[in-house]
Design a protein around this motif. Sequence first.
Motif, PDB file in Angstrom:
ATOM      1  N   SER A 162       0.795  -1.233   0.000  1.00  0.00           N
ATOM      2  CA  SER A 162       0.000   0.000   0.000  1.00  0.00           C
ATOM      3  C   SER A 162       0.823   1.275   0.000  1.00  0.00           C
ATOM      4  O   SER A 162       0.336   2.338  -0.373  1.00  0.00           O
ATOM      5  CB  SER A 162      -0.927   0.011   1.224  1.00  0.00           C
ATOM      6  OG  SER A 162      -0.176  -0.102   2.418  1.00  0.00           O
ATOM      7  N   GLY A 163       2.079   1.217   0.429  1.00  0.00           N
ATOM      8  CA  GLY A 163       2.891   2.429   0.515  1.00  0.00           C
ATOM      9  C   GLY A 163       2.457   3.296   1.677  1.00  0.00           C
ATOM     10  O   GLY A 163       1.731   2.886   2.570  1.00  0.00           O
ATOM     11  N   GLY A 164       2.945   4.546   1.674  1.00  0.00           N
ATOM     12  CA  GLY A 164       2.604   5.467   2.754  1.00  0.00           C
ATOM     13  C   GLY A 164       3.777   5.694   3.676  1.00  0.00           C
ATOM     14  O   GLY A 164       4.924   5.777   3.234  1.00  0.00           O
ATOM     15  N   HIS A 165       3.507   5.788   4.968  1.00  0.00           N
ATOM     16  CA  HIS A 165       4.552   6.082   5.942  1.00  0.00           C
ATOM     17  C   HIS A 165       5.005   4.819   6.662  1.00  0.00           C
ATOM     18  O   HIS A 165       4.206   3.924   6.942  1.00  0.00           O
ATOM     19  CB  HIS A 165       4.038   7.087   6.981  1.00  0.00           C
ATOM     20  CG  HIS A 165       3.751   8.440   6.394  1.00  0.00           C
ATOM     21  ND1 HIS A 165       4.732   9.343   6.077  1.00  0.00           N
ATOM     22  CD2 HIS A 165       2.583   9.038   6.065  1.00  0.00           C
ATOM     23  CE1 HIS A 165       4.191  10.438   5.573  1.00  0.00           C
ATOM     24  NE2 HIS A 165       2.877  10.276   5.552  1.00  0.00           N
ATOM     25  N   ALA A 166       6.297   4.789   6.981  1.00  0.00           N
ATOM     26  CA  ALA A 166       6.822   3.724   7.828  1.00  0.00           C
ATOM     27  C   ALA A 166       6.413   3.984   9.275  1.00  0.00           C
ATOM     28  O   ALA A 166       6.158   5.122   9.674  1.00  0.00           O
ATOM     29  CB  ALA A 166       8.339   3.665   7.709  1.00  0.00           C
ATOM     30  N   HIS A 167       6.345   2.912  10.066  1.00  0.00           N
ATOM     31  CA  HIS A 167       5.920   3.016  11.455  1.00  0.00           C
ATOM     32  C   HIS A 167       6.947   2.376  12.372  1.00  0.00           C
ATOM     33  O   HIS A 167       7.706   1.477  11.970  1.00  0.00           O
ATOM     34  CB  HIS A 167       4.567   2.322  11.643  1.00  0.00           C
ATOM     35  CG  HIS A 167       3.490   2.845  10.762  1.00  0.00           C
ATOM     36  ND1 HIS A 167       2.783   3.982  11.032  1.00  0.00           N
ATOM     37  CD2 HIS A 167       2.997   2.372   9.581  1.00  0.00           C
ATOM     38  CE1 HIS A 167       1.899   4.202  10.080  1.00  0.00           C
ATOM     39  NE2 HIS A 167       2.012   3.236   9.179  1.00  0.00           N
ATOM     40  N   ASP A 168       6.961   2.803  13.637  1.00  0.00           N
ATOM     41  CA  ASP A 168       7.851   2.209  14.620  1.00  0.00           C
ATOM     42  C   ASP A 168       7.488   0.746  14.841  1.00  0.00           C
ATOM     43  O   ASP A 168       6.322   0.390  15.026  1.00  0.00           O
ATOM     44  CB  ASP A 168       7.775   2.960  15.951  1.00  0.00           C
ATOM     45  CG  ASP A 168       8.528   4.284  15.910  1.00  0.00           C
ATOM     46  OD1 ASP A 168       9.377   4.453  15.018  1.00  0.00           O
ATOM     47  OD2 ASP A 168       8.273   5.140  16.777  1.00  0.00           O
ATOM     48  N   PHE A 169       8.485  -0.112  14.810  1.00  0.00           N
ATOM     49  CA  PHE A 169       8.302  -1.542  15.030  1.00  0.00           C
ATOM     50  C   PHE A 169       8.742  -1.932  16.444  1.00  0.00           C
ATOM     51  O   PHE A 169       8.101  -2.725  17.116  1.00  0.00           O
ATOM     52  CB  PHE A 169       9.130  -2.324  14.002  1.00  0.00           C
ATOM     53  CG  PHE A 169       8.951  -3.814  14.057  1.00  0.00           C
ATOM     54  CD1 PHE A 169       8.051  -4.442  13.215  1.00  0.00           C
ATOM     55  CD2 PHE A 169       9.674  -4.596  14.952  1.00  0.00           C
ATOM     56  CE1 PHE A 169       7.874  -5.822  13.257  1.00  0.00           C
ATOM     57  CE2 PHE A 169       9.506  -5.969  15.001  1.00  0.00           C
ATOM     58  CZ  PHE A 169       8.602  -6.583  14.156  1.00  0.00           C
ATOM     59  N   GLY A 170       9.885  -1.396  16.871  1.00  0.00           N
ATOM     60  CA  GLY A 170      10.454  -1.700  18.178  1.00  0.00           C
ATOM     61  C   GLY A 170      11.818  -1.072  18.294  1.00  0.00           C
ATOM     62  O   GLY A 170      12.204  -0.218  17.475  1.00  0.00           O
ATOM     63  N   ASN A 171      12.591  -1.485  19.279  1.00  0.00           N
ATOM     64  CA  ASN A 171      13.900  -0.893  19.547  1.00  0.00           C
ATOM     65  C   ASN A 171      14.981  -1.952  19.632  1.00  0.00           C
ATOM     66  O   ASN A 171      14.726  -3.111  19.974  1.00  0.00           O
ATOM     67  CB  ASN A 171      13.881  -0.114  20.878  1.00  0.00           C
ATOM     68  CG  ASN A 171      12.951   1.075  20.855  1.00  0.00           C
ATOM     69  OD1 ASN A 171      12.841   1.762  19.849  1.00  0.00           O
ATOM     70  ND2 ASN A 171      12.270   1.307  21.956  1.00  0.00           N
TER      71      ASN A 171
END
Length: 469
Positions: A190-199
């Motif tokens: 879908s594309g768009g923005h990347a999101h936080d997954f973890g650290n």
Amino acid sequence: MATVRRIGFGTIFELEDSKVGIGTDAATHTLQALGNIRSEGVQDVGVSTLTTYQGFTDKEARFGQVTTDKSQQLGTLSGEIVIDGDVTVSSATTFTSGPQHLTVTDTFTLPSGDTNSRALKPTAGSLRFNQDFATLEFYTGNNWAMVNTFTEMQNSPSSRGRAIFFGGYHTPGYTSEQNGLKIEFFEMSSGGHAHDFGNYGSRRTNTSGCSDGVRGLSASSYNGPGTIGSSNEIEYVTIASEGDAIDFGDRTQNGYGGQAVSSSTRGVFLANREPSNNVIDYVEIGTLGNALDFGDLISNGGYAAGNLNSPTRGFVAGGTPSKIADIQMITIASKGNAIKTGDLPRGTDNSTGASNSIRGIVSGGEAPTSPNSVNAFIADLFVMNLVSEGNAVNFGDLTTGRMRCGGAANQTRAIFAGGFTPQPSFVEKSTIDTVIFSSEGNAISFGDLGRPKHQFGATSDSHGGLGGF
């Protein structure tokens, strides 16, 4: 005739080779006795038909060309079971040693358990259900391998397509606590923005990334000034769910900036910088543990090179030293040294690779000084056929020239995320570009990272290396 010895209390009745009509219409009928029969020393002459009585023990049960329903068999079986020919076994039947040809008419339940409960020395071809990964796996004779999931990726693309970006530099360098700590994910369908997954547990840049479609592995990181510098740590995440990285094991060498390729079972790490080396080592992704020696690259081209996977092969294209044009190849399922299979159109390093099962695309990265007056951070994209090998050719251009971005792919598209251009001024990028494998042409903007960054590894749950062992 029947002979009656005595009539009355304690009558003795004997039948001597004759017929009697007790309770019958004629004396031509055989003896009919009702009620319980008790006898001692009975000898049966001729053919008798007996039903199966509970308590009988079968020393040997031999089956030929028959259909047998063992769930209906009374009594206790012991001893050896010998099966001859093709046998159809009904449901609710369990064989500890199966026949060579087994036809199951309903369901057949395999042994199951978690990863730690695997047999230490199983027979090659042993099959089981792994509860940790919710998948079937089999023993190759050397290691446990997951059953091919490539068909599911082709037929159900909507359930696949997540890219993972591991760490990376972020301006203003190491003064930011966010720098190198964050792992991001991006939905390629879908594309768009990347999101936080973890650290990460500590800052990580110059990472590499690979996956078996379930786990994503990160290795070859640089931990930054004031810390231990280059690292041999391997960490992993479960791609389908967000969370922090978990310790997996260690590489055979310290270093950073190397590349990684993988199949459905094995992750392979190629070369390193500081100390600079051409070492190749590998792990079995479905288990935890330290890497083992695989072989060597022809030269230290794995550092700052483009990495590509087919279901059976791994490639690195370009890289150091001296911005080489070499394309080097390994066979992932077997160990050994890399061989040269072709060349890029020009030498390059600080490039990035992404591939489906057939085509691999390499971003141009940094071109040699000559014939340019300064090093050129080029937008070129090069494509090569991973099946036939040979030289790469021009594909198109990124939206802007840059180096050290992160590359990932599913079976339809490749993406190139982040990166930077140092000239004429240093600019970090957050743009995520995409191209379609089946058609050549220039990339288009497809989304953005959560923050501008560069020098990070990437992988996905649907890249070109999956479907092989």
